[in-house]
Design a protein around this motif. Structure first.
Motif, PDB file in Angstrom:
ATOM      1  N   GLY A 127       0.808  -1.211   0.000  1.00  7.57           N
ATOM      2  CA  GLY A 127       0.000   0.000   0.000  1.00  7.57           C
ATOM      3  C   GLY A 127       0.844   1.264   0.000  1.00  7.57           C
ATOM      4  N   ASP A 134       0.611   6.646  -6.675  1.00  3.41           N
ATOM      5  CA  ASP A 134      -0.533   7.539  -6.869  1.00  3.41           C
ATOM      6  C   ASP A 134      -0.059   8.989  -6.881  1.00  3.41           C
ATOM      7  OD1 ASP A 134      -3.555   8.239  -6.696  1.00  3.41           O
ATOM      8  OD2 ASP A 134      -2.633   9.374  -5.072  1.00  3.41           O
TER       9      ASP A 134
ATOM     10  N   HIS B 125      -5.577  12.062   1.146  1.00  2.00           N
ATOM     11  CA  HIS B 125      -4.717  11.858  -0.027  1.00  2.00           C
ATOM     12  C   HIS B 125      -5.172  10.584  -0.743  1.00  2.00           C
ATOM     13  CE1 HIS B 125      -1.183  11.018  -2.449  1.00  2.00           C
ATOM     14  NE2 HIS B 125      -0.636  12.159  -2.091  1.00  2.00           N
ATOM     15  N   GLY B 127      -3.597   8.499  -2.424  1.00  2.00           N
ATOM     16  CA  GLY B 127      -2.670   7.405  -2.182  1.00  2.00           C
ATOM     17  C   GLY B 127      -2.848   6.781  -0.809  1.00  2.00           C
ATOM     18  N   VAL B 128      -3.298   7.570   0.162  1.00  2.00           N
ATOM     19  CA  VAL B 128      -3.589   7.023   1.493  1.00  2.00           C
ATOM     20  C   VAL B 128      -4.812   6.111   1.422  1.00  2.00           C
ATOM     21  CG1 VAL B 128      -4.310   7.612   3.841  1.00  2.00           C
ATOM     22  CG2 VAL B 128      -2.465   8.903   2.746  1.00  2.00           C
ATOM     23  N   ALA B 130      -5.529   4.394  -1.133  1.00  2.00           N
ATOM     24  CA  ALA B 130      -4.967   3.183  -1.755  1.00  2.00           C
ATOM     25  C   ALA B 130      -4.215   2.340  -0.725  1.00  2.00           C
ATOM     26  CB  ALA B 130      -4.047   3.565  -2.913  1.00  2.00           C
ATOM     27  N   LEU B 131      -3.449   2.998   0.138  1.00  2.00           N
ATOM     28  CA  LEU B 131      -2.712   2.302   1.203  1.00  2.00           C
ATOM     29  C   LEU B 131      -3.665   1.513   2.099  1.00  2.00           C
ATOM     30  CD1 LEU B 131      -0.280   1.813   3.171  1.00  2.00           C
ATOM     31  CD2 LEU B 131      -0.675   4.114   4.059  1.00  2.00           C
TER      32      LEU B 131
END
Lengths: 208, 208
Positions: A127, A134, B125, B127-128, B130-131
């Motif tokens: 992740g 991302d 975010h 990407g967070v 996604a994490l």
């Protein structure tokens, strides 16, 4: 609705001054994060250190902004995403990444990930690879004049990514109206570990 | 090769004792991370606090493990992913999430994300997200007897996710030999914001 904060007529020198004050603090807290994960000192020492940290937090909170940092920009064009969890120089959660433009429109970054980003033992959490990619794809797909947010992103994991020195890069493959298509990858010292492709979309409120 | 650390015959009581020593420290550092991003105290105070933090880090580093925390397990079945950036109780980068099993084989988690996870102002975010989703889907797709790592994951962002109280959940849709297919989503208080689907693969070295 996502709102940026206009600081107005703040000089670049003043931005540099603020950076010089707060960036070293975040760097110190990053080291503390690493030590917090890895320490094996005894319970008494941990309790004493915790009390010191609580006191430090209270001193910092004596004057603080209401809510998260936001993204601030100045009339001169300085953009301060200082709270960002990937590139934020004031955010100890961020490694932080410094993203560079290459000569043909792409972006790249070289950075280090340690204990705070570990998933499988000795390796980067999948992740976290997604978080980094991302951001890097989003960075190449957007710009201050044309914000674009992730619409869809797909990540393909070729093999585990070792903790340590890493490289990520991205480029736009095509644009289509409000959409930009980007591709990129993450690599460790033995080559590419994760590939990514995404569609980044300009939100309605940002369309001129 | 990814290697777990076998602590051998360590009792659950001893694991609980270690947890009671180190978990509050990570909680205190999480608060410090938030304060570091948001503080507006003057340069002298920041410098004084930084010196205190450097000293605290040095005290913790006096005895520490060599390298990252790893994933440790005991003969009794306790699994300590305490350094993990999503669920790690010793990692201040982790919110941390507590993941629960639901009655029909899925998993879910309710958690809070604040200033440290901000991308677009006031929002998580991408990407967070996604994490978090990579971890939650991975958690439902794997188990201690059958580790599986992300093969491919796709995330679809329906709208920005507000910082604050969030919910994520995932379930397996089918399994096929060494592969498990999982789906899930992230939601804020107004509903689903990000959908995810992924394929999780048992590595060759873990196949019996």
């Amino acid at each position: 609705m996502v709102q940026w904060t206009d600081l107005g007529d703040v000089s670049s020198a003043e931005v540099d001054r603020m950076r010089a004050v707060y960036e070293p603090l975040a760097g110190a807290v990053r080291e503390l994060v690493d030590a917090t994960i890895r320490t094996e000192v005894d319970a008494e020492t941990v309790a004493a250190v915790k009390a010191e940290i609580d006191a430090a937090t209270a001193r910092l909170r004596a004057v603080q902004c209401d809510g998260p940092f936001g993204v601030r920009f100045t009339a001169g064009g300085d953009r301060m995403a200082w709270g960002n969890p990937v590139i934020g120089i004031r955010n100890p959660v961020a490694p932080p990444l410094t993203i560079h433009q290459d000569s043909d429109g792409g972006v790249f970054t070289d950075f280090h990930l340690g204990a705070a980003y570990e998933g499988p033992p000795g390796h980067v959490h999948g992740g976290v690879s997604a978080l980094v990619l991302d951001h890097v794809l989003g960075e190449v797909a957007a710009n201050p004049e044309s914000p674009r947010f992730t619409g869809t992103i797909t990540l393909r994991y070729l093999r585990p990514t070792r903790l340590g020195r890493l490289h990520a890069e991205a480029r736009i493959t095509r644009t289509d109206g409000f959409k930009a298509y980007a591709t990129g990858h993450l690599a460790d010292d033995e080559g590419i570990t994760v590939e990514a492709e995404g569609v980044f979309i300009q939100p309605k409120w940002a369309r001129g």
